[in-house]
Write an enzyme that holds these catalytic residues in place. Sequence first.
Site, PDB file in Angstrom:
ATOM      1  N   TYR A 183       0.838  -1.195   0.000  1.00  0.00           N
ATOM      2  CA  TYR A 183       0.000   0.000   0.000  1.00  0.00           C
ATOM      3  C   TYR A 183       0.884   1.261   0.000  1.00  0.00           C
ATOM      4  O   TYR A 183       2.063   1.206   0.367  1.00  0.00           O
ATOM      5  CB  TYR A 183      -0.900  -0.053   1.254  1.00  0.00           C
ATOM      6  CG  TYR A 183      -1.700   1.194   1.495  1.00  0.00           C
ATOM      7  CD1 TYR A 183      -2.764   1.524   0.673  1.00  0.00           C
ATOM      8  CD2 TYR A 183      -1.389   2.034   2.557  1.00  0.00           C
ATOM      9  CE1 TYR A 183      -3.493   2.678   0.891  1.00  0.00           C
ATOM     10  CE2 TYR A 183      -2.116   3.188   2.785  1.00  0.00           C
ATOM     11  CZ  TYR A 183      -3.171   3.505   1.940  1.00  0.00           C
ATOM     12  OH  TYR A 183      -3.877   4.653   2.170  1.00  0.00           O
TER      13      TYR A 183
ATOM     14  N   THR B  55       1.729   3.723   1.758  1.00  0.00           N
ATOM     15  CA  THR B  55       2.625   4.200   2.822  1.00  0.00           C
ATOM     16  C   THR B  55       3.490   3.096   3.422  1.00  0.00           C
ATOM     17  O   THR B  55       4.167   3.333   4.425  1.00  0.00           O
ATOM     18  CB  THR B  55       1.810   4.823   3.970  1.00  0.00           C
ATOM     19  OG1 THR B  55       0.902   3.815   4.454  1.00  0.00           O
ATOM     20  CG2 THR B  55       1.036   6.043   3.510  1.00  0.00           C
ATOM     21  N   LYS B  56       3.496   1.928   2.837  1.00  0.00           N
ATOM     22  CA  LYS B  56       4.247   0.827   3.447  1.00  0.00           C
ATOM     23  C   LYS B  56       5.725   0.872   3.048  1.00  0.00           C
ATOM     24  O   LYS B  56       6.120   1.629   2.162  1.00  0.00           O
ATOM     25  CB  LYS B  56       3.592  -0.507   3.082  1.00  0.00           C
ATOM     26  CG  LYS B  56       2.117  -0.608   3.528  1.00  0.00           C
ATOM     27  CD  LYS B  56       1.955  -0.767   5.033  1.00  0.00           C
ATOM     28  CE  LYS B  56       0.599  -0.359   5.564  1.00  0.00           C
ATOM     29  NZ  LYS B  56      -0.466  -1.329   5.453  1.00  0.00           N
ATOM     30  N   ASN B  57       6.534   0.029   3.694  1.00  0.00           N
ATOM     31  CA  ASN B  57       7.989   0.092   3.502  1.00  0.00           C
ATOM     32  C   ASN B  57       8.409  -0.165   2.054  1.00  0.00           C
ATOM     33  O   ASN B  57       9.409   0.369   1.584  1.00  0.00           O
ATOM     34  CB  ASN B  57       8.692  -0.911   4.420  1.00  0.00           C
ATOM     35  CG  ASN B  57       8.557  -0.529   5.876  1.00  0.00           C
ATOM     36  OD1 ASN B  57       8.006   0.523   6.206  1.00  0.00           O
ATOM     37  ND2 ASN B  57       9.055  -1.374   6.766  1.00  0.00           N
TER      38      ASN B  57
END
Length: 376
Positions: A178, A180-182
């Site tokens: 998604y 905003t994920k790493n």
Amino acid sequence: MRVEFYRHALDEADIEAAAQTLRSVFLTTGPVCARFEADFAAYTGLARCVSLNSCTAALHLALLALGVGPGDEVIVPAMTFIASATPVVHVGATPMLVDVEADTGLMAPETVRAAITPRTKAIIPVHLYGVMADMRALKALAEAHGLAIIEDAAHCIEAERDGVRPGELGDAVCYSFYATKNLTCGEGGALCTNRQDVADRALLLRQHGMSKEAAKRYHGLYQHWDMVDLGWKYNLGDIQAALMVNQLARLDGLWEKRRAVYEAYASHLRDIPGLRLPGLRGKSAHHLFTIQVPAEKRDDLLAHLGKNEIGVAVNYRAIHALTWFRKNLGCKPEDFPNAFAFGNGTLSLPFHTRLTPEEVALVTDAVRGFLDIVPR
Ligand SMILES: *Cc1c(COP(=O)(O)O)cnc(C)c1O
């Protein structure tokens, strides 16, 4: 915004890779997804990776592949994002929420043990903020009671705890790509596993239960496909996978940058009365930087930081206190006191690879100012 809550780390090489895919014939699940799946499986150290369009889809398919259905119970921590629990409802099973450790917000093995009934089929540990749950203890419990483990590793690709990495002891591990994920492609996910049966089932169910995926139908002579099971439409496309092949090769370098930001924040915020950092266990994937403040001050601090144009978020209010769970599972806030308190005191500060020391100082000065602590 003076300080953005999140900025992705996509670079020109990633954008060029996506552009190359756009100039090619094949846009959906094809050679780039296959390449990404091979690379991601290698990174996680797991036998198989099935790319999907979200972590929520991965959790759903993991439950189905492990035979969880109506009448079954699945143990889920109350301190998590809603998507850790909603796929359990979608397969017709019941999420049995449990309380968490007060200092980490992680699923606590003792409370899991107490929640096991003859109907319990699986447990879903969540590696919150990038810190792994106690997988060795949970694995011992699962083995003793014949339960499956599905790890929610939406926050947690790079971590390790007690010599164990995400997915190593579970039957399946679910990742999110998604926005905003790493590791990100905007929207995406993956199910990884050492179990061939689980991966094969997820592959079938990610594309309508069709016997041949588009890439297999496209190449060579036309062959009829069959629908052999009732599936979903959960596949990832090559345009999105293209954004992650190079990014994955940089993942450890990006983690180093977030760790440096973590250290900078921690050095500014240590020893402040009324402020505490969630406990770490082993190597964190450092997905979010959260602080714990007294519940009665949390929303005012959110507003204060917002007014100072600092991006903030709450990850998360405990799910058992949300309307749907209260109505449908009959939960009360006091049912899981640690999760409730953790969710009422948590606040996420801006955290990403491009945050500068000046921005960290600006944010921490604003926090100190609010708490009436003299700035450094
Ligand atoms: C983001 C997230 C999910 C869902 O991921 P999607 O890819 O958006 O479906 C699940 N669990 C946790 C803990 C998350 O943070």
